[in-house]
Design a protein around this motif. Structure first.
Motif, short mmCIF file in Angstrom:
data_model
loop_
_atom_site.label_atom_id
_atom_site.label_comp_id
_atom_site.label_asym_id
_atom_site.label_seq_id
_atom_site.Cartn_x
_atom_site.Cartn_y
_atom_site.Cartn_z
N THR A 1 -7.47 4.52 1.98
CA THR A 1 -6.26 4.50 1.52
C THR A 1 -5.19 5.14 2.70
O THR A 1 -5.65 6.01 3.67
N VAL A 2 -4.20 4.18 3.09
CA VAL A 2 -3.29 4.52 4.16
C VAL A 2 -1.96 5.18 3.73
O VAL A 2 -1.39 4.58 2.80
N VAL A 3 -1.50 6.64 3.94
CA VAL A 3 -0.33 7.09 3.51
C VAL A 3 0.58 7.17 4.77
O VAL A 3 0.23 7.63 5.87
N ASN A 4 1.95 6.72 4.48
CA ASN A 4 3.05 6.78 5.82
C ASN A 4 4.20 7.12 5.22
O ASN A 4 4.50 6.92 4.05
N ASP A 5 4.77 7.90 6.09
CA ASP A 5 6.14 8.47 5.65
C ASP A 5 7.21 7.58 5.58
O ASP A 5 7.91 7.37 4.71
N GLY A 6 7.18 6.64 6.71
CA GLY A 6 8.20 5.64 6.65
C GLY A 6 8.15 4.25 5.73
O GLY A 6 6.85 3.88 5.54
N ASP A 7 9.03 3.54 5.49
CA ASP A 7 8.90 2.30 4.71
C ASP A 7 9.80 1.26 5.38
O ASP A 7 10.69 0.72 4.46
N ASP A 8 9.72 1.21 6.72
CA ASP A 8 10.68 0.12 7.36
C ASP A 8 9.95 -0.84 7.42
O ASP A 8 8.79 -1.16 6.91
N GLU A 9 10.61 -2.21 7.97
CA GLU A 9 10.08 -3.44 8.09
C GLU A 9 8.94 -3.43 9.07
O GLU A 9 7.77 -4.30 8.58
N ARG A 10 8.68 -2.70 10.01
CA ARG A 10 7.39 -2.64 10.49
C ARG A 10 6.29 -2.19 9.99
O ARG A 10 5.16 -2.68 9.84
N ALA A 11 6.56 -1.06 9.41
CA ALA A 11 5.66 -0.54 8.43
C ALA A 11 5.16 -1.54 7.25
O ALA A 11 3.88 -1.60 7.08
N ARG A 12 6.20 -2.12 6.42
CA ARG A 12 5.67 -2.95 5.73
C ARG A 12 4.70 -4.33 6.21
O ARG A 12 3.86 -4.89 5.59
N ALA A 13 5.23 -4.71 7.55
CA ALA A 13 4.23 -5.77 8.04
C ALA A 13 2.83 -5.23 8.36
O ALA A 13 2.00 -5.93 7.98
N GLN A 14 2.88 -4.07 8.74
CA GLN A 14 1.41 -3.51 9.10
C GLN A 14 0.62 -3.26 7.82
O GLN A 14 -0.37 -3.55 7.63
N ALA A 15 1.30 -2.85 6.71
CA ALA A 15 0.74 -2.77 5.23
C ALA A 15 0.32 -4.10 4.76
O ALA A 15 -0.95 -3.97 4.43
N ALA A 16 1.04 -4.92 4.98
CA ALA A 16 0.59 -6.35 4.52
C ALA A 16 -0.62 -6.67 5.19
O ALA A 16 -1.60 -7.39 4.54
N ASP A 17 -0.65 -6.65 6.45
CA ASP A 17 -2.15 -6.84 7.37
C ASP A 17 -3.23 -6.13 6.83
O ASP A 17 -4.38 -6.72 6.54
N LEU A 18 -3.12 -4.70 6.54
CA LEU A 18 -4.03 -3.99 5.90
C LEU A 18 -4.52 -4.60 4.61
O LEU A 18 -5.45 -4.50 4.16
N GLU A 19 -3.43 -4.64 3.88
CA GLU A 19 -3.70 -4.73 2.27
C GLU A 19 -4.51 -6.18 2.25
O GLU A 19 -5.27 -6.50 1.23
N ALA A 20 -4.25 -7.29 2.92
CA ALA A 20 -4.95 -8.53 3.11
C ALA A 20 -6.47 -8.20 3.09
O ALA A 20 -7.34 -9.14 2.87
N LEU A 21 -7.07 -7.09 3.89
CA LEU A 21 -8.31 -6.74 3.95
C LEU A 21 -8.95 -6.10 3.12
O LEU A 21 -9.95 -5.95 2.81
#
Length: 468
Positions: A34-54
Motif C-alpha cells: 500500500t502506498v500512501v502519499n500526502d499529495g493528490d496532484d496530476e503527477r501523483a495520480r499518474a504514478q498511482a495509476a501505473d502502480l495500481e495497474a500492477l
C-alpha cells in the motif's frame, strides 16, 4: 533478511523518486503493498495509476494514517520523523526503513561492498571523483544513492559490480539503521536541514551513522573536528582505522598536500616515515581548496579499497565536475564569470568565496533560516562588490553593512527570473580586470527558479549576452 516479503503487508510512504521503485520492488517480492502519499496532484495520480495497474494499492491525499495490518513501512527519505504516520507506527511496533535500508537488506550474499560518502557539502563531487578513480583502477562500479543510479536498481538489477560509490544524505542515513559500509567519510558538518532533524546534534548524529560498522577506514576531515568526533563515537569493526585528510602536510594516517602534490601517509608501509605521491593539485578540476579536499577524501576511500596511486591520479584527471559547481562560464573583458549555483548554503558559499582573490559576489534567494555574519566576516577582504537578488537578500545586505561596510552593494528589488540578467550586468559594472564575478548564492533558489540548475543556466545565459 529479517522479513520474508511474501504475503507481508508493507506500506510505502511517499510516491516519487524513491517511493515508486520501492513499491515495484516490494510488489515483485510478493508483498502486499500500500502506498500512501500526502499529495493528490496530476503527477501523483499518474504514478498511482501505473502502480495500481500492477496490483499495488495507492491512497492519495492521506499520508498520515497507518494502513491496518501494516507490518513494515518503507519511507521516502524526505518524510520527517515526527509525521503522525511514524508516531502511529512506533506505537504499533512497526519498523520504519528508508529506501537505503531496503536496498541494504536486499543485497545478495556476494554483493559489492559500499564506499559511502556524506557531509553538508561536496558529497556529489566526491562520489563522482571516487567512481572515476575506481573505474581507472579497472573496477566495475557506479555512483549511486542520492545521485545517479538508484541503490535499489544497483542491488536488484542484473549489472554486476565490484564496489559501489554511495552518496548518502542525512535523511537517508536517519532511516538506515542496519547500514554497514566497507569504508566511509563525513566530509564536513555545518548547520543544514535543522527544520527536519530538529537540532544540530540530531543532524550530526544522523550523519555519523555512516561510520557505524565500518570495516576498513573511517575517513574524516582534519579541519573539521566534528567529523573526527563522529569517528570516535562510532562502533566499528575491530581493526578499522581513522584516516584524516587535510589541505596541509599530512601526519601519519592522513592524506594531505605537500608542495602541490596529493600525498598518502595512511595506506603505505611504515607510515611514520614513508609517503606515497598520488597526484598533482593540477590534476584536480577545478583546483579550488574545497575541491582538493573532496579529491583527498575520494582518494582516501579508494586507497582503503586497495586502489593504486596511479589509478587515483588517472581517475582525478578523467573527472569532469557537474554543471553549476564552481564552473567557469567565460572571460569577458578580463573578468572571469563562475557559476556555483549549487552553493545553496553558507558553508558551500564559504568554500566557493575562498577560491578567488577578488570577487564581485552575486548572492541571495531563500535563506532557509541561515545567518550570514560569519560568512561575510570571512570573505570581506576578498569582495570587490556584491549584487543581491531574491526573497531573503536583506539578510545578506544587513550582514554586509555590519561587517563589510566599505563593499559596494547593489540590491535588486525583484524576484522574477529576469533579475539574473540585471544582476550580471550590475556585476560587470562593479568588476575590474582580474576579478571574478561569482554566483554563489548561499541560499536556495525556489523563490525565483525551479531549482539551482535553472538559476545557474540563467546566469550562464546572462554572461553569454555580455560577450555577444
Amino acid at each position: 533478511m529479517p522479513f520474508d516479503f511474501q504475503g507481508k503487508h508493507v506500506t510505502v510512504a511517499g510516491l516519487g523518486v524513491s517511493g515508486v521503485p520501492a513499491a515495484k520492488v516490494l510488489h515483485g517480492l510478493g508483498a502486499r503493498v500500500t502506498v500512501v502519499n500526502d499529495g493528490d496532484d496530476e503527477r501523483a495520480r499518474a504514478q498511482a495509476a501505473d502502480l495500481e495497474a500492477l496490483g499495488v494499492t495507492v491512497r492519495l491525499g492521506d499520508g498520515a494514517t497507518l494502513p491496518e495490518g501494516t507490518e513494515l513501512i518503507v519511507t521516502a527519505p524526505g518524510w520527517k520523523p515526527d509525521k503522525p504516520l511514524f508516531t502511529a507506527a512506533h506505537e504499533a511496533g512497526v519498523p520504519v526503513w528508508g529506501d537505503v535500508e531496503l536496498a541494504w537488506r536486499l543485497r545478495r550474499p556476494d554483493a559489492a561492498p559500499w564506499l559511502a560518502v556524506t557531509g553538508t557539502n561536496g558529497k556529489t563531487t566526491t562520489v563522482q571523483m571516487l567512481a572515476s578513480i575506481l573505474k581507472a583502477a579497472g573496477l566495475r562500479t557506479a555512483a549511486v544513492g542520492n545521485i545517479g543510479v538508484s541503490l535499489l536498481d544497483a542491488v536488484t538489477g542484473d549489472e554486476e559490480y565490484d564496489v559501489l560509490a554511495v552518496e548518502l544524505s542525512s535523511y537517508q542515513l536517519h532511516w538506515a539503521p542496519s547500514l554497514r559500509a566497507h569504508s566511509a567519510v563525513v566530509l564536513n558538518l555545518a548547520p543544514d536541514h535543522l527544520d527536519w532533524h530538529g537540532s544540530m546534534e540530531a543532524y550530526a548524529a544522523d550523519k555519523g551513522r555512516i561510520y557505524e560498522g565500518n570495516r576498513i577506514a573511517c575517513v574524516y576531515n582534519v579541519a573539521d573536528k566534528a567529523t573526527e568526533d563522529l569517528v570516535r563515537e562510532a562502533d566499528v569493526e575491530e581493526g578499522c582505522r581513522a584516516v584524516g585528510f587535510t589541505l596541509g602536510a599530512p601526519a601519519p594516517s592522513q592524506l594531505g598536500v605537500v608542495d602541490g602534490i596529493l600525498v598518502d601517509r595512511a595506506f603505505v608501509e611504515n607510515r611514520q616515515k614513508n609517503a606515497q605521491e598520488l597526484a598533482e593539485v593540477s590534476d584536480v578540476n577545478p583546483p579550488a581548496p574545497h575541491n582538493i579536499a573532496n579529491a583527498l577524501a575520494a582518494a582516501g576511500l579508494a586507497r582503503a579499497f586497495g586502489v593504486s596511486a596511479a589509478a587515483v591520479r588517472d581517475g582525478l584527471r578523467a573527472f569532469t565536475p557537474d554543471a553549476h559547481r564552481i564552473a567557469h562560464v567565460a572571460d569577458v573583458d578580463g573578468v572571469a564569470y563562475v557559476d556555483d549555483s549549487k552553493a545553496t548554503n553558507t558553508h558551500a558559499t564559504e568554500a566557493s568565496l575562498a577560491a578567488y582573490e577578488s570577487i564581485v559576489w552575486i548572492a541571495g534567494g531563500l535563506a532557509k533560516g541561515a545567518t550570514f555574519d560569519e560568512l561575510v566576516t570571512g570573505a570581506a577582504k576578498r569582495l570587490r562588490g556584491a549584487v543581491l537578488i531574491g526573497a531573503d537578500r536583506a539578510l545578506i545586505r544587513e550582514a554586509l553593512a555590519r561587517h563589510a561596510p566599505e563593499v559596494p552593494v547593489v540590491d535588486l528589488d525583484r524576484t522574477d527570473t529576469g533579475a539574473m540578467l540585471q544582476a550580471v550586468q550590475e556585476a560587470q559594472r562593479l568588476a575590474r580586470p582580474g576579478d571574478t564575478v561569482l554566483l554563489a548564492p548561499a541560499c536556495a533558489s525556489m523563490d525565483m527558479f525551479t531549482n539551482y540548475n535553472k538559476r545557474g543556466d540563467a546566469f550562464a545565459e546572462a554572461v553569454r549576452e555580455l560577450g555577444a
